[in-house]
Design an enzyme around this catalytic site. Structure first.
Site, short mmCIF file in Angstrom:
data_model
loop_
_atom_site.label_atom_id
_atom_site.label_comp_id
_atom_site.label_asym_id
_atom_site.label_seq_id
_atom_site.Cartn_x
_atom_site.Cartn_y
_atom_site.Cartn_z
N ALA A 119 24.20 23.64 55.86
CA ALA A 119 24.37 22.28 56.37
C ALA A 119 23.00 21.75 56.73
CB ALA A 119 25.28 22.29 57.60
N SER A 121 20.42 17.78 56.83
CA SER A 121 20.31 16.49 57.50
C SER A 121 21.21 15.42 56.92
CB SER A 121 18.86 16.00 57.45
OG SER A 121 18.40 15.95 56.12
N VAL A 125 26.78 22.05 51.92
CA VAL A 125 26.99 22.65 50.61
C VAL A 125 28.12 23.68 50.67
CG1 VAL A 125 25.92 23.92 48.71
CG2 VAL A 125 24.54 22.34 50.08
N LYS A 139 27.60 19.74 46.89
CA LYS A 139 26.97 19.05 48.00
C LYS A 139 27.86 17.88 48.41
CE LYS A 139 22.60 18.15 48.15
NZ LYS A 139 21.20 17.74 47.86
N ASP A 274 9.68 18.20 47.80
CA ASP A 274 10.34 18.82 48.96
C ASP A 274 10.13 20.33 48.92
OD1 ASP A 274 11.77 19.09 51.27
OD2 ASP A 274 13.72 18.66 50.41
#
Length: 453
Positions: A119, A121, A125, A139, A274
């Site tokens: 889990a 922001s 999933v 997701k 990311d």
């Protein structure tokens, strides 16, 4: 609520100053920071949005290298936000999936786990199974989070207040981060669109088709929509287990991560923005799976060329060329007093490990050095204070910070310079992974970094 909390702490710097004057209580400042860090972790953790995403980014920085270590308790508190967000109710998650797909879960999945495997922001999933037997992950975006985040992004004071808070926790001032806030806003907006992420996954999956050690999932279109994204499951170790693996394996993983994150914009114009270890699946065979593609940039050819030329000028010691390409990229505001020697010295610190004898080991000093090269608040004449970082380079800075943090945590040793050189096409590969990678590039007919396209 979060904004009010940040505003209430705006005088944090004055509080710290007062605490420093308290005779006989050397721990007063530390206790203040510990209490404040816990409060902000709580606020960020319940926001499930912009502030939590900002908190996750801060948690990846080696806080011991900033100022005099005052950010360390904040890093410890915010680290919890990397993968431990409170999940939504299982029944609500199923309702979101069925509403988005326009059918029952049983019509798409033969099995669907109500317990989320992660889990974060924006969403959580779940494991699931397709009718054809494929294991997948689903997701599911939190209901209302898109609207809440868009409201946050429309409130320009919100991220500004977060930056002010960060400034208040350390002595001195940090660089102007307005451009970083703008870039952050754009990337977070894109992360809300799961169809956009599906397109990103497809682009990366096509780029790394048949790669020997970089694994990208496949999108499952019939299980995907605006707020639901289904992709094939990539097996592997999580980050905490990877840290306890054999050192040779950790060295291999580090080189794989380096080649994926810095090779994507060399062999294409894609940039995975990311670099978070929670987004990797570490294979016992040395492969690495990459599972989150919400934060991706597509470079123009001009910008891609500038990024690659900048790195080559640094490692080849061409100071004037480095200065010229950075000026061309928009790093120097009017009246900047930086010289080619200043810029080369600063960038050489940022890329220190690539300039050392190879193979190089990433130690704690590497992470601290990288952080201080970007945000050393103790140096009033720090080069970054005399720059204007172009928006496209904001996440490249994050890439440098996060990669060094990841490689340091792995204690990795590998041919970092050779990886850069062979992906640019200026020398042949040195490592076994490099030989496999270059053979794959040639087999696929992809360009190298220094090839114009």
């Amino acid at each position: 609520m979060p904004l009010a909390g940040f505003t209430a702490r705006a005088a944090g710097g004055r509080v710290v100053a007062a605490l420093r004057k308290q005779a006989g209580d050397a721990d007063a400042v530390d206790r203040f920071h510990e209490r404040t860090a816990e409060r902000y972790a709580e606020l960020l953790g319940h926001s499930k949005g912009v502030l939590m995403k900002a908190g996750q980014m801060v948690s990846m920085v080696d806080a011991t290298a900033v100022g005099f270590g005052e950010l360390s308790p904040y890093q410890r508190a915010l680290t919890r936000l990397q993968g431990d967000a409170p999940p939504m109710d299982a029944r609500l998650a199923r309702e979101v999936v069925e509403a988005e797909l326009g059918c029952t879960i049983g019509e798409v999945f033969t099995g669907f786990s109500d317990e989320p495997m992660a889990a974060a922001s924006i969403g959580q999933v779940h494991r699931a199974t397709l009718a054809d037997g494929r294991d997948v992950v689903v997701k599911v975006q939190y209901p209302g989070v898109a609207e809440a985040i868009r409201d946050d992004l429309a409130n320009t004071e919100l991220l500004t207040t977060f930056v002010r808070f960060m400034n208040s926790t350390v002595p001195g001032s940090m660089p102007d981060l307005r451009r970083a806030s703008q870039e952050l806003t754009e990337r977070i907006s894109e992360e809300l669109d799961y169809r956009h992420e599906a397109a990103n996954i497809t682009a990366f999956a096509e780029l790394y088709r048949d790669h020997p050690f970089i694994r990208i999932p496949d999108v499952v279109p019939e299980g995907s929509a605006d707020r639901v994204l289904t992709m094939t499951y990539l097996d592997g170790l999580g980050w905490s287990d990877a840290l306890t693996a054999d050192q040779d394996l950790k060295n291999c993983w580090a080189e794989v991560i380096s080649r994926m994150l810095t090779g994507s914009y060399r062999h294409a114009n894609l940039f995975h923005a990311d670099p978070h270890p929670g987004n990797y699946r570490f294979g016992p065979d040395g492969t690495v799976g990459f599972v989150d593609f919400g934060c991706v940039k597509v470079f123009s050819e001009l910008r891609r060329w500038q990024v690659v030329r900048t790195a080559r000028a640094v490692v080849e010691g061409r100071k004037d060329d480095l200065f010229d390409v950075m000026a061309e990229s928009g790093f120097f505001p009017d009246g900047s007093t930086l010289s080619p020697d200043d810029v080369h010295e600063w960038y050489s610190t940022l890329m220190y490990e690539l300039l050392r004898p190879q193979p190089v080991t990433y130690s704690q000093e590497a992470a601290e050095r990288t952080v201080r090269s970007m945000i050393d608040v103790r140096a009033t004449d720090h080069p970054v204070r005399r720059m204007s970082v172009p928006p496209d380079f904001v996440f490249l800075s994050r890439l440098n910070l996060s990669m060094n943090a990841i490689f340091t945590a792995l204690g990795a040793t590998f041919h970092a310079r050779a990886s850069l050189d062979d992906m640019d096409g200026v020398i042949g590969p040195v490592s076994d992974l490099g030989k496999q990678h270059v053979a794959w590039v040639r087999r696929r007919g992809l360009p190298f970094g220094m090839d114009r396209r």
